[in-house]
Design a protein around this motif. Structure first.
Motif, mmCIF file in Angstrom:
data_model
loop_
_atom_site.group_PDB
_atom_site.id
_atom_site.type_symbol
_atom_site.label_atom_id
_atom_site.label_comp_id
_atom_site.label_asym_id
_atom_site.label_seq_id
_atom_site.Cartn_x
_atom_site.Cartn_y
_atom_site.Cartn_z
ATOM 1 N N SER A 158 32.888 43.115 43.079
ATOM 2 C CA SER A 158 33.087 44.186 42.102
ATOM 3 C C SER A 158 33.318 45.524 42.775
ATOM 4 O O SER A 158 32.903 45.745 43.922
ATOM 5 C CB SER A 158 31.868 44.323 41.180
ATOM 6 O OG SER A 158 31.578 43.122 40.519
ATOM 7 N N ALA A 159 33.963 46.433 42.043
ATOM 8 C CA ALA A 159 34.161 47.809 42.494
ATOM 9 C C ALA A 159 33.669 48.759 41.415
ATOM 10 O O ALA A 159 33.893 48.545 40.223
ATOM 11 C CB ALA A 159 35.633 48.062 42.787
ATOM 12 N N PHE A 160 32.990 49.830 41.857
ATOM 13 C CA PHE A 160 32.480 50.864 40.964
ATOM 14 C C PHE A 160 32.903 52.228 41.515
ATOM 15 O O PHE A 160 32.722 52.498 42.701
ATOM 16 C CB PHE A 160 30.950 50.816 40.893
ATOM 17 C CG PHE A 160 30.384 49.483 40.502
ATOM 18 C CD1 PHE A 160 30.064 49.203 39.178
ATOM 19 C CD2 PHE A 160 30.157 48.495 41.460
ATOM 20 C CE1 PHE A 160 29.532 47.970 38.815
ATOM 21 C CE2 PHE A 160 29.626 47.255 41.107
ATOM 22 C CZ PHE A 160 29.315 47.005 39.779
ATOM 23 N N LYS A 161 33.450 53.084 40.686
ATOM 24 C CA LYS A 161 33.850 54.409 41.141
ATOM 25 C C LYS A 161 32.610 55.249 41.438
ATOM 26 O O LYS A 161 31.639 55.234 40.683
ATOM 27 C CB LYS A 161 34.709 55.105 40.087
ATOM 28 C CG LYS A 161 36.095 54.483 39.892
ATOM 29 C CD LYS A 161 37.042 55.419 39.177
ATOM 30 C CE LYS A 161 37.483 56.533 40.099
ATOM 31 N NZ LYS A 161 38.571 57.367 39.513
ATOM 32 N N TRP A 173 36.779 47.220 38.637
ATOM 33 C CA TRP A 173 37.388 45.888 38.615
ATOM 34 C C TRP A 173 36.389 44.887 39.195
ATOM 35 O O TRP A 173 35.453 45.266 39.887
ATOM 36 C CB TRP A 173 38.714 45.824 39.375
ATOM 37 C CG TRP A 173 38.688 46.205 40.838
ATOM 38 C CD1 TRP A 173 39.104 47.379 41.380
ATOM 39 C CD2 TRP A 173 38.242 45.392 41.950
ATOM 40 N NE1 TRP A 173 38.930 47.364 42.751
ATOM 41 C CE2 TRP A 173 38.417 46.157 43.128
ATOM 42 C CE3 TRP A 173 37.718 44.103 42.064
ATOM 43 C CZ2 TRP A 173 38.085 45.681 44.390
ATOM 44 C CZ3 TRP A 173 37.364 43.624 43.320
ATOM 45 C CH2 TRP A 173 37.565 44.411 44.463
ATOM 46 N N ARG A 174 36.620 43.628 38.899
ATOM 47 C CA ARG A 174 35.791 42.590 39.496
ATOM 48 C C ARG A 174 36.532 41.266 39.490
ATOM 49 O O ARG A 174 37.376 41.011 38.636
ATOM 50 C CB ARG A 174 34.444 42.466 38.799
ATOM 51 C CG ARG A 174 34.464 41.975 37.373
ATOM 52 C CD ARG A 174 33.053 42.050 36.786
ATOM 53 N NE ARG A 174 32.987 41.459 35.450
ATOM 54 C CZ ARG A 174 31.880 41.461 34.708
ATOM 55 N NH1 ARG A 174 30.767 42.013 35.164
ATOM 56 N NH2 ARG A 174 31.867 40.892 33.514
ATOM 57 N N GLN A 175 36.207 40.442 40.471
ATOM 58 C CA GLN A 175 36.738 39.089 40.595
ATOM 59 C C GLN A 175 35.554 38.140 40.640
ATOM 60 O O GLN A 175 34.632 38.325 41.426
ATOM 61 C CB GLN A 175 37.575 38.946 41.879
ATOM 62 C CG GLN A 175 38.794 39.838 41.953
ATOM 63 C CD GLN A 175 39.944 39.327 41.105
ATOM 64 O OE1 GLN A 175 39.814 38.325 40.382
ATOM 65 N NE2 GLN A 175 41.079 39.991 41.172
ATOM 66 N N ARG A 176 35.588 37.133 39.789
ATOM 67 C CA ARG A 176 34.457 36.209 39.719
ATOM 68 C C ARG A 176 34.681 34.976 40.579
ATOM 69 O O ARG A 176 35.773 34.406 40.603
ATOM 70 C CB ARG A 176 34.193 35.776 38.281
ATOM 71 C CG ARG A 176 32.931 34.927 38.154
ATOM 72 C CD ARG A 176 32.434 34.803 36.750
ATOM 73 N NE ARG A 176 31.084 34.261 36.710
ATOM 74 C CZ ARG A 176 30.328 34.186 35.638
ATOM 75 N NH1 ARG A 176 30.798 34.627 34.474
ATOM 76 N NH2 ARG A 176 29.112 33.684 35.692
ATOM 77 N N GLY A 177 33.625 34.573 41.273
ATOM 78 C CA GLY A 177 33.674 33.373 42.077
ATOM 79 C C GLY A 177 32.863 32.255 41.455
ATOM 80 O O GLY A 177 32.125 32.453 40.496
ATOM 81 N N ASP A 212 42.808 43.991 47.190
ATOM 82 C CA ASP A 212 43.218 45.383 47.221
ATOM 83 C C ASP A 212 42.043 46.267 46.824
ATOM 84 O O ASP A 212 41.391 46.022 45.808
ATOM 85 C CB ASP A 212 44.395 45.599 46.265
ATOM 86 C CG ASP A 212 44.963 46.994 46.355
ATOM 87 O OD1 ASP A 212 44.380 47.905 45.721
ATOM 88 O OD2 ASP A 212 45.983 47.192 47.022
ATOM 89 N N ALA A 213 41.763 47.291 47.602
ATOM 90 C CA ALA A 213 40.569 48.102 47.378
ATOM 91 C C ALA A 213 40.631 48.905 46.086
ATOM 92 O O ALA A 213 39.583 49.254 45.527
ATOM 93 C CB ALA A 213 40.362 49.050 48.558
ATOM 94 N N VAL A 214 41.828 49.183 45.594
ATOM 95 C CA VAL A 214 41.972 49.998 44.386
ATOM 96 C C VAL A 214 42.116 49.145 43.140
ATOM 97 O O VAL A 214 41.453 49.379 42.126
ATOM 98 C CB VAL A 214 43.182 50.952 44.515
ATOM 99 C CG1 VAL A 214 43.394 51.727 43.220
ATOM 100 C CG2 VAL A 214 42.970 51.917 45.677
ATOM 101 N N THR A 215 42.958 48.116 43.205
ATOM 102 C CA THR A 215 43.248 47.315 42.012
ATOM 103 C C THR A 215 42.407 46.053 41.907
ATOM 104 O O THR A 215 42.265 45.489 40.822
ATOM 105 C CB THR A 215 44.726 46.898 42.001
ATOM 106 O OG1 THR A 215 44.965 45.981 43.094
ATOM 107 C CG2 THR A 215 45.635 48.108 42.145
ATOM 108 N N GLY A 216 41.891 45.579 43.037
ATOM 109 C CA GLY A 216 41.136 44.331 43.038
ATOM 110 C C GLY A 216 42.001 43.091 43.108
ATOM 111 O O GLY A 216 41.487 41.977 43.123
#
Length: 296
Positions: A158-161, A173-177, A212-216
């Motif tokens: 996940s990414a948090f601003k 954004w987040r990607q689930r595993g 990608d660090a910005v879009t995920g």
């Protein structure tokens, strides 16, 4: 551990990177497990399960001098449960912590499993409370985002601003595993993740992935694979030519431990995900837990 290289050390030690010898002047003991460390501005930040550091009361969080090992008397935040991950912002002003906790500094306002602390005072930022409903296992901070790895059913990268007002459930954004995300690191415009997953974001990633660090968006051209039960990532060293590194480690599958035999860590090119020297890691079956050893 209680000793390193034959020198008594309770759960913390400083190692000379050139010789591998234990620094005999830096003697900081913790009363219980230390699960996270970060170094910034000549200080070492600690997180874990401990209640004391060097004989002084510190409830799961502490800061010590990187040279002398002295416990900082001015930085005394607390957490009511395990701190599993932490990182310091690049400017050294914020300390991001993650784990199993809900209460920070005894405050009634909840900071569930992820919080941003003032590096000077230890006070949590009341406007930054994403409050994930799963344990945070890994953290990496940049100027713009905090990236986390989650577990316990919330198997997200996940990414948090960092400069946003965040409330419960907020994320960028987040990607689930399909398994825990146990390690994250930042390199350039990419975030690298390692863990107990085979699938991440619906893609076959085999324990390591780049996004990608910005879009995920997951980097489909980064093709690193590992054999083993899960992977961890390590920051590149100055001499690593921009590579990332990964290694399979001990895991628990179907109630029993599985470990790989002795083997070197594999370094991966950060641009392609291909191994740099050493043994190439072959593809791995999802039935890895049926084998007592990982394959290298």
């Amino acid at each position: 551990f209680t000793s390193v290289g034959g020198t008594a050390r309770n759960r913390l030690a400083a190692i000379n990177v050139a010789t591998g010898g234990v620094d005999r002047t830096w003697n900081v003991g913790a009363g219980s497990t230390v699960r996270a460390m970060a170094v910034s501005g000549g200080r070492v930040y600690l997180g874990g399960e401990f209640a004391t550091v060097k004989g002084q009361t510190r409830t799961r969080l502490a800061r010590v001098d990187a040279i002398t090992g002295d416990v900082d008397p001015t930085w005394t935040p607390t957490a009511d449960d395990t701190v599993r991950a932490l990182d310091v912002s690049p400017d050294g002003k914020r300390v991001y912590i993650g784990g199993d906790f809900i209460v920070v500094n005894g405050l009634s306002l909840q900071y569930r499993r992820l919080a941003s602390l003032d590096a000077s005072t230890g006070a949590p930022d009341a406007s930054w409370r994403p409050n994930p409903d799963y344990p945070i296992l890994a953290i990496a901070a940049s100027d713009a985002y905090v990236y986390t790895g989650g577990g316990g059913g919330g198997n997200y990268l996940s990414a948090f601003k960092v400069d946003a007002t965040l409330t419960t459930g907020s994320y960028t954004w987040r990607q689930r595993g399909d398994g825990d995300v146990q390690a994250v690191m930042i390199r350039g415009d990419k975030v690298y993740a390692g863990g107990h997953f085979v699938l991440l974001g619906g893609q076959d990633e085999r324990f390591v992935a780049a996004a990608d660090a910005v879009t995920g968006e997951l980097d489909k051209g980064w093709t690193a694979t590992t054999s083993g039960t899960h992977a961890t990532t390590s920051p590149p060293s100055p001499a690593s030519n921009g590579s990332s590194s990964t290694s399979a480690t001990t895991s628990r599958c179907a109630g029993r431990s599985t470990t790989s035999p002795e083997r070197p860590t594999v370094a991966w090119a950060s641009s392609t995900g291909r191994p740099i020297g050493g043994p190439a890691a072959g593809p791995m079956s999802r039935k890895a837990c049926n084998s007592p050893f990982t394959r290298w």
